[in-house]
Design an enzyme around this catalytic site. Structure first.
Site, PDB file in Angstrom:
ATOM      1  N   LYS A   2       0.560  26.485  37.756  1.00  0.00           N
ATOM      2  CA  LYS A   2      -1.063  27.392  37.688  1.00  0.00           C
ATOM      3  C   LYS A   2      -1.614  28.593  38.251  1.00  0.00           C
ATOM      4  O   LYS A   2      -2.963  28.561  38.628  1.00  0.00           O
ATOM      5  CB  LYS A   2      -1.479  25.490  38.323  1.00  0.00           C
ATOM      6  CG  LYS A   2      -1.859  24.942  38.255  1.00  0.00           C
ATOM      7  CD  LYS A   2      -1.796  23.442  39.081  1.00  0.00           C
ATOM      8  CE  LYS A   2      -2.034  22.248  39.093  1.00  0.00           C
ATOM      9  NZ  LYS A   2      -2.821  21.423  39.808  1.00  0.00           N
ATOM     10  N   HIS A   6      22.263  34.167  49.682  1.00  0.00           N
ATOM     11  CA  HIS A   6      22.204  32.749  49.312  1.00  0.00           C
ATOM     12  C   HIS A   6      22.792  32.448  50.436  1.00  0.00           C
ATOM     13  O   HIS A   6      24.176  32.124  50.898  1.00  0.00           O
ATOM     14  CB  HIS A   6      22.973  32.067  48.109  1.00  0.00           C
ATOM     15  CG  HIS A   6      22.652  30.697  47.917  1.00  0.00           C
ATOM     16  ND1 HIS A   6      22.104  29.760  48.840  1.00  0.00           N
ATOM     17  CD2 HIS A   6      23.573  30.044  47.078  1.00  0.00           C
ATOM     18  CE1 HIS A   6      22.420  28.861  48.395  1.00  0.00           C
ATOM     19  NE2 HIS A   6      23.553  28.780  46.364  1.00  0.00           N
TER      20      HIS A   6
HETATM   21  N1  ASP Z   1      25.025  27.994  42.548  1.00  0.00           N
HETATM   22  C1  ASP Z   1      25.577  29.387  43.056  1.00  0.00           C
HETATM   23  C2  ASP Z   1      24.233  29.915  43.108  1.00  0.00           C
HETATM   24  O1  ASP Z   1      22.961  29.060  43.210  1.00  0.00           O
HETATM   25  C3  ASP Z   1      26.205  30.215  42.195  1.00  0.00           C
HETATM   26  C4  ASP Z   1      25.985  30.376  40.781  1.00  0.00           C
HETATM   27  O2  ASP Z   1      24.610  29.496  40.577  1.00  0.00           O
HETATM   28  O3  ASP Z   1      26.067  30.675  39.850  1.00  0.00           O
HETATM   29  O4  ASP Z   1      23.920  31.000  43.438  1.00  0.00           O
END
Ligand code: ASP
Length: 422
Positions: free
Chosen positions: A114, A163
């Site tokens: 939204k 990450h």
């Molecule tokens: N799971 C990992 C990420 O979230 C790697 C990928 O998606 O390729 O970055």
């Protein structure tokens, strides 16, 4: 980019003194993450990373003892992007600690559809929960969340940027195979431009030192400059770039394969041309060292053939288990909930050389690395990164930090991209 610090200072990225670690007792370090957010592992010290690795090992062998660690706590998983492993891993981790979970998977299921901003969503959700794990397609989204609320935020992936909890899983896997995180030749192969797990891993391994990185990618998917700069800034680390996996595979101690990140390409033709560049097979592995673990953050598409799964060097399903254990360690730590019976082992003591290590700018590699918004940055700076959240949520205040004293360049606080002048 790091969380929490902003605005008030005009100084460059900074680090506190090494003596901070020396004065931490083991029990202090065990509780030192309470209330903290983790956008990148730069937000925490190497002693704290060691402590998380140590806690994860303890959790694995004391599942019953830790089952009520987070009784009464609630975790929100805010996943604006698809995920199987990471979301389920965060959720299972909290459930196994006795806590509860709420959240959504897919931006279409949230008020983002939204037009609600990350800031507003967090200001709402933080009233409901004790900790948030957030994944978002825009780089810098987790940083925005840390600016919005004081609830601990754990970055579960922000676009192609970082990450950190995948890196914790990777470190646990490397540690289990080698008993160390340094003195290694680490090959990273595939999509090094958009592969956020690669960026987090390189940044963190640099802090443990003595790593030679072999960056294996097509020219179109090379490692971003801000990550290369981290290697260049680390006196004990080196790198080489190549397109040819087979030329280097025999030299590697670790091989980290990655998926070509289809969802980050603006040019579909380019994705189709690049997606099959590397396919690791059992036959190709014959040229590798006998004890070279093969890591992959998953999901794999076809970059590792299934015949590799039965090779003892295949470590990617081990990474999944380690990911859950590390998330249990991190969630309980940022909540300040003590693991019943846990006593830090000697592993949390940072060796003297690691403690004293500094980068070429004299910044400690052992301490957390806090970037500070430069209030004197020129007003005409912009972030040229189309994937940066500041270029989609236009009400966000742009912030820049001074990258280093030599080049006098500014980088975006949200995504670390080099700034441009309007
Ligand atoms: N799971 C990992 C990420 O979230 C790697 C990928 O998606 O390729 O970055």
């Amino acid at each position: 980019m790091t969380n929490a610090m902003n605005a008030s200072s005009s100084s460059n990225s900074s680090s506190s003194s090494n003596s901070l670690h020396q004065t931490f007792s083991r029990s202090t370090i065990a509780n030192s993450l309470a209330g903290k957010s983790v956008v990148t592992l730069d937000d925490i010290s190497t002693a704290q990373i060691r402590m998380l690795l140590d806690k994860a090992r303890y959790i694995d062998s004391h599942r019953k003892e830790v089952a009520h660690t987070c009784d009464g706590r609630v975790l929100a998983t805010l996943f604006y992007e698809p995920s199987t492993r990471t979301r389920l891993s965060f959720e299972t981790a909290m459930l196994r600690l006795g806590g509860k979970v709420i959240g959504f998977a897919g931006a279409q299921l949230s008020s983002a559809s939204k037009g609600e901003t990350v800031n507003d969503t967090l200001k709402v959700v933080s009233n409901y929960v004790d900790v948030v794990a957030m994944r978002h397609p825009k780089e810098g989204a987790a940083f925005v969340a840390t600016q919005a609320v004081s609830t601990p935020i754990i970055n579960a992936g922000d676009g192609g940027h970082m990450h950190p909890t995948q890196t914790l899983a990777d470190l646990a896997t490397i540690l289990a195979r080698f008993g160390r995180l340094n003195n290694l030749t680490v090959g990273l192969c595939g999509d090094l431009t958009y592969g956020r797990t690669v960026h987090s891993l390189i940044e963190t391994l640099c802090r443990f030192g003595n790593v030679h990185f072999v960056l294996i990618s097509p020219d179109e998917l090379k490692t971003p400059q801000y990550v290369i700069d981290r290697i260049n800034d680390t006196p004990s680390c080196t790198y080489e770039e190549t397109r040819d996996l087979m030329e280097v595979i025999g030299n590697l101690d670790v091989l980290y394969m990655t998926r070509v990140q289809e969802e980050r390409f603006t040019d579909r033709e380019q994705y189709l041309r690049l997606r099959d560049t590397y396919i690791l097979t059992e036959e190709k592995l014959q040229k590798a060292k006998l004890h070279m673990p093969v890591l992959h953050p998953l999901p794999r598409i076809n970059e590792i053939a299934v015949d590799v799964d039965d090779d003892p060097r295949a470590a990617y399903f081990e990474q999944v288990k380690n990911g859950m254990l590390m998330r249990m360690a991190l969630e309980s730590s940022v909540l300040g909930d003590e693991l019943c019976g846990y006593e830090p082992t000697d592993f949390v003591n940072v060796p003297e050389d690691e403690l004293q290590a500094v980068d070429v700018h004299g910044i400690s590699l052992a301490d957390s690395r806090v970037h500070v918004t430069d209030v004197n940055a020129p007003e005409n700076l912009t972030c040229p990164n189309p994937r940066c959240i500041t270029n989609s949520e236009l009400t966000l205040k742009r912030k820049f930090y001074k990258a280093d004293s030599v080049r006098h360049e500014y980088r975006c606080m949200y995504c670390d991209e080099e700034s441009e002048s309007k």
